[in-house]
Design an enzyme around this catalytic site. Structure first.
Site, PDB file in Angstrom:
ATOM      1  CB  SER A   1      -0.854  -0.024   1.262  1.00 61.29           C
ATOM      2  OG  SER A   1      -1.674   1.088   1.251  1.00 61.29           O
ATOM      3  N   GLY A   2       0.646   2.142  -0.928  1.00 55.83           N
ATOM      4  CA  GLY A   2       1.428   3.387  -0.992  1.00 55.83           C
ATOM      5  C   GLY A   2       2.665   3.261  -1.855  1.00 55.83           C
TER       6      GLY A   2
ATOM      7  CB  THR B   1      -3.495   4.091  -7.529  1.00 58.39           C
ATOM      8  OG1 THR B   1      -3.923   3.075  -6.632  1.00 58.39           O
ATOM      9  CG2 THR B   1      -4.692   4.756  -8.135  1.00 58.39           C
TER      10      THR B   1
ATOM     11  CG  ASN C   1      -1.528   5.945  -0.631  1.00 57.92           C
ATOM     12  OD1 ASN C   1      -1.524   7.168  -0.785  1.00 57.92           O
ATOM     13  ND2 ASN C   1      -1.670   5.089  -1.611  1.00 57.92           N
TER      14      ASN C   1
ATOM     15  CB  SER D   1      -4.905   4.073   0.743  1.00 62.27           C
ATOM     16  OG  SER D   1      -4.860   2.680   0.662  1.00 62.27           O
ATOM     17  CB  SER D   2      -7.097   1.840  -4.100  1.00 60.00           C
ATOM     18  OG  SER D   2      -6.154   2.585  -4.819  1.00 60.00           O
TER      19      SER D   2
ATOM     20  N   GLY E   1      -2.673  -3.118  -2.121  1.00 56.93           N
ATOM     21  CA  GLY E   1      -1.384  -3.761  -1.868  1.00 56.93           C
ATOM     22  C   GLY E   1      -1.411  -4.546  -0.583  1.00 56.93           C
TER      23      GLY E   1
ATOM     24  CD  GLU F   1      -4.274  -2.432   3.393  1.00 54.60           C
ATOM     25  OE1 GLU F   1      -5.098  -2.975   4.128  1.00 54.60           O
ATOM     26  OE2 GLU F   1      -4.513  -1.447   2.667  1.00 54.60           O
TER      27      GLU F   1
END
Ligand SMILES: Nc1ncnc2c1ncn2[C@@H]1O[C@H](COP(=O)(O)OP(=O)(O)O)[C@@H](O)[C@H]1O
Ligand SMILES: [Mg+2]
Length: 1107
Positions: free
Chosen positions: A110-111, A115, A160, A163-164, A390, A392
């Site tokens: 994540s981050g 994306t 993030n 973050s999605s 991502g 996590e």
């Protein structure tokens, strides 16, 4: 071709090594060193063969410009320095030119920049694919779907800021030309628990903050929202603002994007209403209430919020309130209703909020798909872009993290399978000897999670469906029983006491050793979240709304469609969709982007080595490099290898006419490269050592310089020769033109000389002929002229003779007439003189008179008696006649005027005449009255019902009725009264009631007094000793004074045949009671209009101020 050959390659101006496969020596340290070195020089992309590693720069780099796009367009993958555009270009071209469906797999924590990477790929493809109005609209819609989904599906997390919180896979569809036709988006498991609760330092989904910050006052009012975040329980407060994020501006972007994607205005409105309702749901609070039967119940604390939600959603308040207080369970035929306690009520509320939001999100994705779907049925080529959450690891990991990490395991597996398999297959296909490389295969972890019989997900489902009490703890127990022996599963409770002493592992947790590291999951909430239960009462309540969107979101609420079957659990749904995704990906040609996060602080320029090392390890990047280098570090098709290096060998330069493979063989043999350094595959050359490649590159660079000189030499020679040939050709052309020119000039001269001589001869001949012809003509003309002159002479002689004859005849006639006249006059002279004078005179006078009368008749003035004009006199001798005629005419005209009067009109005029005799030139007010007709009854007294009583009391005919001001004798103040006059009395009555106050017989009136001014004050003097005179004389004011007095005067005259005295003076005496009071008029300032102001000064004096 030549240009690009000379200028560019992956290997030109390289910082570190662009392709890690070429690293020498290859160790984890050198690999990391290389990444760091490149990262420090803003080179965030590095290849492992065709895999792109992207290190998040956390800052804007100038490498995404349109110029960069142009640079990478249609170039070979290794031609330029590593870039995500190179991968996108490779994928796009192989889709377009080789008809291979593609997928871009973007993985990382994540981050790490997944994306962003997906957006870069999309924008690159959009920039290089076809153009045109229609295509551009498709592109724009595809790109603008991103901001919409990000607003609703992204949130700030610790890792993030954007973050999605959902997985996204987007298929972009192209036609055979490579023009985009449309797309399809699939979404995976939105982290909906975030709607009702966010971990510390994190936020809810962006849209809530965007709506509150960016919505206009009107919009918020319409949605019944307040602007402050702290009004809402669902918005975490300590991190409501994110640095560098302008929620208000983003709101505008999102609305604009929705419009471009094709949302109607009313659809946007519906969506925002649902968002507002979710936000407001969080503010509903419950309080406990005990019932007599001992059951706990809950009540809504403040119903206002509920009311507003119901208004927003078009919902019946009672229905929703009931759904929050009761739960109905249906089994076969029976229906059992139980009350909800406070905890259950909160659970129900949150479940509703989560479901509402989650369903809204799915609806949005479907709605976008509807807009962007390809319109044609033709066969499409597809490029899929996968941007999924991502890996996590949080402090507190729950069901969502479990699911997310499972998905990442699957992706890692597909990466391992495809890269290793592909590589392996290639070696075999190319007939190269292949040694197996060890790598960690995470299939075992996938198995642990997804196995249909004893996988964790299967057990969770089993537990959820089991009758009896089911809790998160019973689930954990079950896991402990079944998974205890699994090498990747850890738990304190497991019987084999492997982790019994591990105090870092709490009792309500289990731990999985994922490929990317160990993750500890808290079992709390697993069962609930997997069940994803929404009480049926709530879904039915939602279905009952008038809100079209909400109704559509809860189809199962329709009693007609109700089923007793359980919906599939969240876990199994996700597993199924991941399986479908994997199958889909396997049919496509994969392209990998592996994102790496350089630091945990989201800051630029910081490269935390330990963090990156960890990611490099679990992503299996080293294995990836090793596999690529197993035996051979570099491979290239023979054609391109020959193309790049053919200048290094005289046999292959500049043209090699046979097969490329033989060419490369000849080339390498001549360069004397040791045979163990390379291997010949079927279509590619494999180079074992990167150093060899660099040597080749060095040789190439040197050779290119020689070649440049050679090319220069040849070019110069060619240029000189061409110049010479051109000059020679030009010289021949010029001399040919010159010769032609001179010959032509000579010829033209000869021609003109000949022509001149010829023309002289012809002229001489013509003139000779002309002379002869002229002489002949002259002879003929002379004869004619002579004849004409002779005839003229004869005619003139005859004319003269005739004229003489006529003159003589005329003279004879005149003389004869004179003679005759003389004779007549002599004979009649004696008769003429006697009468003629008188007759002529009479005749003339008669004529003049006749003319005078006729003219006067025409000019007569008008018949009005006031007319004074009279035509002018034409002759002096008619002076008297004229004056007399004027008088007669006037008398006659007056008579005519009088003749037309009726008796009534006559009376009016008599009255007017009387008034004139009384007041003309005596009182100034008179002039105003002349034009006012005397109406008499101003109150319409007989018609007015108000005065019925009054007219009843008065028997005689009413001559005058008006309102006058009666002056008080004591203080001089006025009061309105009705003044009523009949033939024998006058009355004074109250204006309002019509009550008669005084009746005065007209015989008792002796005289009347008025002033000389314009005021309306008058005194009525009464006979001394009469009954009416008890209080004394009356004083009145009225604007109609002239009329009143005239009428009074005439009435008295008719009654008594006596004329009363009308005194007109600026000072007169009146009799009040016993006193004689002097009324004196003085000039003063105007106070209340035209009315005189009266003031009683003393016993003897009443002063009246008049204007
Ligand atoms: N190529 C890039 N250039 C500049 N900034 C980037 C880039 N990639 C990522 N970032 C920054 O990192 C943040 C997180 O990236 P994001 O793609 O949202 O991560 P992920 O999707 O992997 O969770 C972005 O908001 C952006 O600020
Ligand atoms: Mg993301």
């Amino acid at each position: 071709m030549m240009k690009s050959e000379v200028k560019t390659s992956l290997l030109d101006n390289m910082i570190g090594v662009g392709d890690s496969v070429l690293l020498e020596p290859l160790t984890e340290d050198t690999f990391l060193e290389n990444l760091k070195n490149r990262f420090d020089h803003s080179e965030i992309y590095t290849y492992i063969g065709s895999v792109v590693i992207s290190v998040n720069p956390y800052r804007q780099l100038p490498i995404y410009t349109p110029e960069k796009v142009e640079e990478y367009r249609n170039r070979n993958f290794y031609e330029l320095s590593p870039h995500i555009y190179a991968l996108a270009d490779e994928a796009y071209r192989s889709l377009r030119d080789q008809d291979k469906d593609q997928c871009i797999l973007i993985t990382g924590e994540s981050g790490a920049g997944k994306t962003e990477a997906s957006k870069l790929v999309m924008s690159y493809v959009a920039a290089v694919c076809g153009k045109g109005a229609e295509v551009n609209q498709v592109k724009e819609q595809l790109l603008q779907s991103n901001p919409v989904l990000e607003a609703f599906g992204n949130a700030k997390t610790m890792r993030n800021d954007n973050s999605s919180r959902f997985g996204k896979y987007m298929d972009i569809e192209f036609d055979f030309k490579g023009d985009p036709l449309g797309g399809v988006i699939s979404n995976y498991l939105l982290e909906k628990s975030r709607v009702v609760k966010q971990p510390r330092g994190e936020r809810n989904f962006h849209i809530f903050y965007q709506l509150l910050s960016g919505g206009s006052e009107d919009l918020l009012k319409q949605l019944k929202l307040e602007r402050e975040f702290n009004q809402y329980n669902y918005l975490c407060l300590d991190s409501a603002k994110v640095n560098g994020v302008d929620d208000a501006a983003n709101f505008r972007t999102v609305k604009n994007a929705m419009q471009i994607v094709g949302f109607m205005d009313d659809e946007v409105e519906l969506v925002l209403e649902v968002v507002a309702a979710v936000l407001k749901l969080g503010n509903i609070e419950f309080k406990p209430e005990s019932r007599v039967n001992g059951l706990d119940e809950s009540r809504i604390q403040d119903k206002n919020e509920l009311k507003e939600i119901c208004e927003l959603l078009g919902q019946d308040q009672a229905v929703l309130e009931r759904a929050f207080s009761f739960r109905t369970v249906e089994a076969k035929q029976e229906k059992v209703s139980t009350t909800l306690n406070v905890a259950q009520a909160y659970y129900a509320r949150d479940a509703l909020a989560k479901n509402l939001y989650n369903r809204l999100f799915t609806w949005l994705v479907n709605r976008i798909n509807e807009s962007i779907k390809a319109q044609t049925k033709v066969r499409k080529k597809v490029m899929g872009v996968l941007d999924i959450y991502g890996f996590e690891i949080f402090e507190n990991n729950s069901f969502e993290q479990f699911i997310i990490n499972y998905c990442n395991e699957k992706l890692q597996q597909i990466f391992i399978e495809l890269t290793l398999k592909e590589e392996q297959e290639e070696y075999i296909k190319e007939g190269i000897e292949w040694t197996h490389i060890e790598y960690f295969n995470n299939a075992i972890i996938c198995e642990l999670i997804e196995n249909n019989t004893n996988g964790i997900l299967a057990m969770l489902d089993e537990e959820c469906l089991r009758p009896g009490t089911v809790t998160d703890e019973t689930f954990l127990e079950k896991l402990n029983q079944i998974c205890a022996v699994h090498e990747r599963f850890e738990s304190r409770m497991s019987k084999s006491s492997r982790f019994l002493n591990d105090t870092t592992l709490p009792h309500n947790c289990f731990r999985i050793q994922h490929y990317a590291g160990k993750v500890m999951y808290h079992v709390e909430g697993f069962v609930d979240k997997n069940n994803d239960l929404l009480y049926r009462d709530l879904s039915q309540a939602m279905w009952k709304t008038n809100h079209v969107l909400v109704k559509a979101l809860f189809p199962e609420g329709n009693p007609a469609k109700m089923s007793l079957k359980r919906p599939p659990t969240a876990g199994s749904q996700f597993k199924a969709s991941v399986a479908t995704l994997m199958k889909n990906l396997q049919t496509k040609n994969p392209n990998y982007i592996r994102c790496i996060k350089p630091n945990d602080q989201k800051t630029p320029h910081v490269f935390t080595e330990a963090l990156v090392r960890h990611q490099v390890r679990y992503l299996g990047l080293m294995e990836n490099v090793r596999v690529r280098r197993a035996g051979y570090a570099f491979k290239q098709p023979y054609e391109s290898c020959l193309e790049r290096y053919k200048m290094l060998c005289s046999q292959t330069w500049p043209h090699w006419r046979q097969g490329a493979r033989d060419g490369v063989k000849v080339l390498l043999t001549e360069l004397q490269i040791p045979p163990e350094e390379f291997s010949y595959g079927r279509s590619k050359i494999f180079i074992r050592n990167p150093r060899t490649l660099f040597e080749l590159e060095d040789l190439r660079k040197r050779r290119l310089e020689d070649l440049a000189t050679l090319i220069q030499k040849i070019y110069r020679g060619w240029k000189c020769r061409t110049h010479f040939l051109l000059m020679k050709k030009s010289q021949i052309t010029i001399s040919a033109w010159t010769k032609r020119h001179f010959q032509r000039k000579k010829y033209l001269h000869l021609k003109s000389v000949t022509l001149i001589i010829q023309s002289y001869i012809r002229g001489w001949k013509a003139r000779k002929l002309l002379r002869e012809l002229k002489y002949q003509k002259l002879c003929e003309e002379s004869a004619t002229t002579i004849a004409a002159y002779w005839r003229g002479f004869q005619a003139r002689r005859e004319l003269k003779r005739l004229k003489e004859e006529a003159r003589r005849k005329h003279a004879v006639a005149v003389i004869w007439a004179y003679w005759l006249g003389l004779k007549v006059r002599r004979e009649y002279r004696k008769f003429f003189r006697a009468n003629a004078g008188r007759k002529i005179y009479e005749f003339i006078v008669q004529r003049i008179m006749q003319k005078y009368f006729l003219e006067l008749k025409k000019k007569l003035p008008s018949m009005s008696p006031t007319e004074t004009t009279w035509p002018a006199r034409p002759y002096l001798f008619l002076d008297n006649t004229h004056t007399e005629l004027k008088r007669i005419f006037h008398l006659w005209r007056c008579k005519k005027y009088r003749d037309q009067f009726t008796a009534q009109k006559r009376a009016i005029f008599e009255e007017k005449l009387e008034a004139s005799e009384l007041f003309k030139d005596k009182k100034a007010l008179y002039a105003n009255s002349v034009c006012q007709p005397f109406q008499g009854d101003y109150l319409e007294i007989s018609k007015n019902p108000k005065y019925q009583k009054l007219t009843g009391a008065v028997e005689e005919k009413i001559l005058l009725a008006d309102v006058v001001n009666k002056i008080n004798r004591a203080n001089g103040k006025g009061a309105p009264r009705i003044f009523l006059l009949t033939q024998s009395n006058f009355f004074i009555a109250d204006q309002k009631s019509g009550q008669i106050k005084s009746t005065i017989p007209v015989m008792d009136i002796t005289s009347v007094s008025v002033s000389k001014q314009t005021d309306g004050l008058f005194a009525v003097h009464l006979k001394e000793g009469s009954t009416a005179a008890a209080k004394g004389d009356f004083l009145f004011t009225s604007d109609r004074l002239i009329e009143i007095i005239t009428k009074l005067y005439r009435t008295i005259f008719f009654k008594t045949n006596q004329k009363i005295n009308v005194e007109i003076n600026n000072e007169f005496l009146v009799q009040f009671n016993q006193d004689k009071v002097c009324v004196k008029f003085i000039q003063g300032a105007q106070k209340n209009g035209n009315l005189p102001a009266c003031k009683r000064k003393n016993n003897r004096l009443l002063e009246v101020t008049v204007p």
